[in-house]
Design an enzyme around this catalytic site. Structure first.
Site, PDB file in Angstrom:
ATOM      1  N   ILE A  74     105.836  28.338  45.285  1.00  0.00           N
ATOM      2  CA  ILE A  74     106.653  27.595  46.247  1.00  0.00           C
ATOM      3  C   ILE A  74     106.456  26.097  46.107  1.00  0.00           C
ATOM      4  CG2 ILE A  74     107.128  27.209  48.694  1.00  0.00           C
ATOM      5  CD1 ILE A  74     106.226  30.049  49.236  1.00  0.00           C
ATOM      6  N   ALA A  76     103.209  22.673  45.731  1.00  0.00           N
ATOM      7  CA  ALA A  76     101.854  22.276  45.360  1.00  0.00           C
ATOM      8  C   ALA A  76     101.517  20.981  46.062  1.00  0.00           C
ATOM      9  CB  ALA A  76     101.729  22.109  43.841  1.00  0.00           C
ATOM     10  N   GLY A  77     100.227  20.705  46.141  1.00  0.00           N
ATOM     11  CA  GLY A  77      99.740  19.474  46.747  1.00  0.00           C
ATOM     12  C   GLY A  77      98.354  19.169  46.245  1.00  0.00           C
ATOM     13  N   GLY A  80      96.061  22.304  46.382  1.00  0.00           N
ATOM     14  CA  GLY A  80      96.245  23.420  45.469  1.00  0.00           C
ATOM     15  C   GLY A  80      97.704  23.822  45.419  1.00  0.00           C
ATOM     16  N   LYS A  81      97.966  25.131  45.451  1.00  0.00           N
ATOM     17  CA  LYS A  81      99.325  25.639  45.342  1.00  0.00           C
ATOM     18  C   LYS A  81      99.573  26.719  46.387  1.00  0.00           C
ATOM     19  CE  LYS A  81     100.067  24.700  40.416  1.00  0.00           C
ATOM     20  NZ  LYS A  81     100.461  25.264  39.104  1.00  0.00           N
ATOM     21  N   VAL A  82     100.869  26.914  46.692  1.00  0.00           N
ATOM     22  CA  VAL A  82     101.292  27.924  47.652  1.00  0.00           C
ATOM     23  C   VAL A  82     102.256  28.874  46.952  1.00  0.00           C
ATOM     24  CG1 VAL A  82     102.412  28.364  49.868  1.00  0.00           C
ATOM     25  CG2 VAL A  82     101.021  26.316  49.568  1.00  0.00           C
ATOM     26  N   LYS A 190      98.004  30.524  50.039  1.00  0.00           N
ATOM     27  CA  LYS A 190      97.586  29.166  49.711  1.00  0.00           C
ATOM     28  C   LYS A 190      96.298  29.233  48.901  1.00  0.00           C
ATOM     29  CE  LYS A 190      96.905  24.687  52.016  1.00  0.00           C
ATOM     30  NZ  LYS A 190      96.887  24.007  53.326  1.00  0.00           N
ATOM     31  N   ASP A 293      98.271  15.082  60.190  1.00  0.00           N
ATOM     32  CA  ASP A 293      99.163  15.089  59.025  1.00  0.00           C
ATOM     33  C   ASP A 293     100.511  15.713  59.389  1.00  0.00           C
ATOM     34  OD1 ASP A 293      99.926  14.501  56.459  1.00  0.00           O
ATOM     35  OD2 ASP A 293      99.071  16.310  55.574  1.00  0.00           O
TER      36      ASP A 293
END
Length: 567
Positions: A74, A76-77, A80-82, A190, A293
Site C-alpha cells: 500500500i 511506505a514511510g 517501514g511499509k504497509v 505494518k 502527527d
C-alpha cells in the site's frame, strides 16, 4: 491460643536455627572462596541454557504469512511499509459456530457501532482467536487500562442525540455489501524497519522507539475513531502490526476532489469528518496521549464511512513527565501542520498542537489544498533544528502577525527575534475562506478557534465538539461520511510488484559476491564468461614467458660487454 502461638514461635525459631546451621556448614565446605565471598551455588548450564527455550518458542510461533495472505503493498514511510492482507481463516469466520460464539464476547466500542460493526466484531474475534491459547503472537484484546474512558457513551449529555443519525437507516444495498464483506476480512499489516541495508546482523539496535510507543498505546486505547490493532508478530527481528483495514484516507479523498478538476467536498461530509476526528482526538487527550502527527494521510475512512485516526508512531503520553517534550523528540508534526509555538522553538508544548493540526486539516478539506504549504528547511550535518522561516511566513500571510497582546509570553520563545524580522501582515483568513469556496460562518468561526496563535486560548477537542458548527443547522451530523453521496471513491491502489514481505524469514545480511581465484586444477574455469579454458591460457602465458625470457637473456648478453667496457 497462647499455647498455639508459643508452638508456632518455637517451630519458626527452630527452622531459622537449622537454616543457619546449614549455611554455616556450606561456608565450612566452601573454604575456597574468592575475595572472602562464598561462591553462589549454580545449576548446570544444561539446565538454565536459553537455546532450547528459543528453539521451542521459534517452532511454536505462528508466522504472519501462515495466518494472513498478502494481497499487495500500500504505502511506505520512515517507519517501514504497509501491506494489504486478508485472513486465511476467513472461510472459518463465516461459519455460524465460530462467529456466533465469539460475537458474544466482543463489545461495541461506541454507540455508533451499527449492525455491520457488530457483525464484523464477531468475525474480528474469530481472527484473533483462530489459533487458540497456544498462539504466540500478541493479541490486542480490549481495553486493559481502567483509566481509559470513551466519550461515546449513550448517556453522555454533552452529545446531542438529535445530531446523530442512527445506523438503522442503512439501505438494503449497504446491507448486502456488509454481508459480502463478512466472508472476507481485510487487514493492514505494518512492517517496521529493523535493519539498515541488510546489515542487521552487524548493527541490529533492537525495536525502534516509534514501534514501542505505537504497540504500547494501541494495545491500551480503544475507540471507534482510532484504528484498531488486531495483533502483533515478532519474527526474524521484525515487528508486524496487524490493523483493521480502511479503504480510504483523507489525502486520497482530497486528491479525488481536486483532480483533474476541482470539485468541492460536500459540506455535510466535511462536518461529519470533522466531528469524528475531534471525537478521536478528544479521546486521546482525555487519556493523556498526544498524537503529534495529525495530517490527512493519517486519517483513515472505512467503507462504512467511519473516520479513524491512525499512525501513533509519534504519539506519547504527557502525564507525569520527567523531562520536556523537546528532549525526547526535537521535531514533531509534519511541517505543513506544525503549530506556530513549535516553529518558534518551544521546548515544551500542550495538546493544543494537535488542535492546530486539526484546523489545518479542516482548511484543507474546504480548500482542497494545504492552507500553509511552506518549504521545509532541512537539518544540517550537526543535526541542529533549523528555523522554518518559509513555513512561518506562510502562516503570517493568512493569519496576520501575532502581537504580545494577542499572544502573551510571545517574547519568551527562542525564535522570537527571527519572528520580529518579518514584515507585519494583516489577518486575511476570511478572504482565504471565501476564495476557497467557504460559505458557512460557523465553519469560519471554528476555523478561527482551531488556528488561534495562543495555545492557551486555542479551543480544545471537547469544546470544539460543542461548537455551533456541529449543533447549528437543520442537517444533523451523520456517522457515515458517505451518507447521501451519489458517487463512490476509488479503492486504494495496491502494488503487487513490491511484496518483500513475502520473503519473510529470509532476512540475511548482504554478502558480497565471492571472487573466485583462478586455479590451475580448474580445467572448466572461464574468463569473463567467454568459455576460454584456463589451461590453454596458462600454456600460452608460459610460452610467451619463455619467448620473452630468451630474448631478454640474449639482450642481456649483448649488453654485458658494453657495461664492462664502460667500467
Amino acid at each position: 491460643m497462647q499455647n498455639s502461638g508459643r508452638d508456632l514461635w518455637q517451630n519458626q525459631s527452630g527452622y531459622m536455627s537449622s537454616l543457619q546451621q546449614g549455611l554455616n556448614k556450606s561456608n565450612m565446605v566452601g573454604a575456597s572462596t574468592s575475595h572472602g565471598k562464598t561462591p553462589m551455588l549454580m545449576a548446570n548450564n544444561d539446565v538454565f541454557t536459553i537455546a532450547p527455550y528459543r528453539t521451542r518458542k521459534d517452532n511454536a510461533r505462528v508466522s504472519v504469512l501462515d495466518k494472513y495472505e498478502i494481497i499487495g503493498y500500500i504505502a511506505a514511510g520512515t517507519y517501514g511499509k504497509v501491506y494489504k492482507a486478508k485472513s486465511r481463516q476467513s472461510s472459518k469466520s463465516s461459519s455460524s459456530t465460530g462467529s456466533d460464539s465469539l460475537a458474544q464476547d466482543t463489545k461495541p466500542t461506541t454507540e455508533f457501532s451499527n449492525t455491520s460493526s457488530l457483525q464484523n466484531a464477531g468475525t474480528y474475534g474469530d481472527m484473533m482467536g483462530a489459533h487458540g491459547p497456544n498462539s504466540n503472537n500478541i493479541s490486542a484484546g480490549g481495553n486493559t487500562n481502567p483509566e481509559l474512558s470513551t466519550r461515546n457513551n449513550p448517556n453522555n449529555p454533552r452529545v446531542p442525540t438529535s445530531t446523530i443519525i442512527s445506523g438503522d437507516k442503512r439501505n438494503s444495498e449497504n446491507t448486502d455489501n456488509r454481508r459480502k464483506a463478512e466472508t472476507t476480512m481485510y487487514y493492514a499489516i505494518k512492517k517496521f524497519k529493523t535493519e539498515k541495508d541488510g546489515i542487521e546482523q552487524l548493527h541490529y539496535t533492537g525495536i525502534s522507539q516509534s514501534a514501542c510507543r505505537e504497540m504500547a498505546l494501541c494495545r491500551e486505547l480503544d475507540n471507534n475513531h482510532l484504528t484498531k490493532l488486531v495483533e502483533i508478530f515478532l519474527q526474524k527481528k521484525s515487528i508486524y502490526m496487524v490493523y483493521e483495514f480502511a479503504e480510504h484516507d483523507l489525502l486520497q479523498i482530497i486528491h479525488f476532489h481536486s483532480h483533474p478538476e476541482k470539485r468541492m467536498i460536500p459540506p455535510r461530509m466535511i462536518r461529519s469528518i470533522m466531528w469524528q476526528i475531534l471525537d478521536g482526538v478528544s479521546y486521546l487527550h482525555q487519556n493523556w496521549v498526544l498524537h503529534r502527527d495529525l495530517k490527512p494521510a493519517n486519517i483513515m475512512v472505512t467503507m462504512d464511512g467511519v473516520v479513524k485516526i491512525g499512525d501513533l508512531g509519534l504519539a506519547r503520553k504527557f502525564s507525569n513527565m520527567l523531562q520536556t517534550m523537546y528532549t525526547g523528540d526535537k521535531v514533531v508534526v509534519t511541517i505543513w501542520y506544525r503549530a506556530p509555538e513549535l516553529l518558534l522553538g518551544a521546548r515544551h508544548y500542550t495538546p493544543a498542537i494537535d488542535l492546530w493540526a486539526v484546523g489545518c486539516i479542516f482548511a484543507e478539506l474546504i480548500g482542497l489544498q494545504p492552507i500553509f504549504k511552506g518549504e521545509e528547511a532541512k537539518m544540517d550535518s550537526k543535526k541542529t533544528v533549523p528555523f522554518q522561516a518559509n513555513q512561518l511566513q506562510r502562516i503570517l500571510k493568512i493569519l496576520g502577525t501575532p502581537t504580545p497582546k494577542s499572544w502573551p509570553h510571545l517574547q519568551k520563545y527562542p525564535e522570537y527575534e527571527q519572528l520580529s524580522k518579518f514584515p507585519k501582515y494583516r489577518d486575511n483568513l476570511p478572504g482565504w475562506f471565501h476564495s476557497a469556496g467557504g460559505r458557512d460562518k460557523h465553519a469560519l468561526s471554528l476555523l478561527y478557534h482551531l488556528l488561534n496563535y495562543n495555545p492557551i486560548e486555542r479551543i480544545d477537542a471537547i469544546n470544539a465538539l460543542d461548537h455551533s458548527y456541529f449543533t447549528h443547522g437543520d442537517m444533523p451530523v451523520c456517522e457515515n461520511v458517505f451518507e447521501g453521496l451519489n458517487y463512490k471513491y476509488p479503492a486504494r491502489r495496491i502494488h503487487t510488484n513490491d511484496n518483500d514481505i513475502l520473503n519473510l524469514g529470509l532476512h540475511k545480511p548482504k554478502v558480497p559476491a565471492k571472487v573466485v581465484q583462478p586455479t590451475m586444477n580448474n580445467s572448466t574455469a572461464t574468463l569473463g564468461g567467454l568459455g576460454v579454458n584456463k589451461r590453454i591460457l596458462a600454456a600460452a602465458a608460459a610460452a610467451a614467458a619463455a619467448v620473452s625470457g630468451n630474448s631478454s637473456s640474449q639482450s642481456s648478453r649483448n649488453m654485458e660487454p658494453m657495461k664492462k667496457k664502460r667500467k
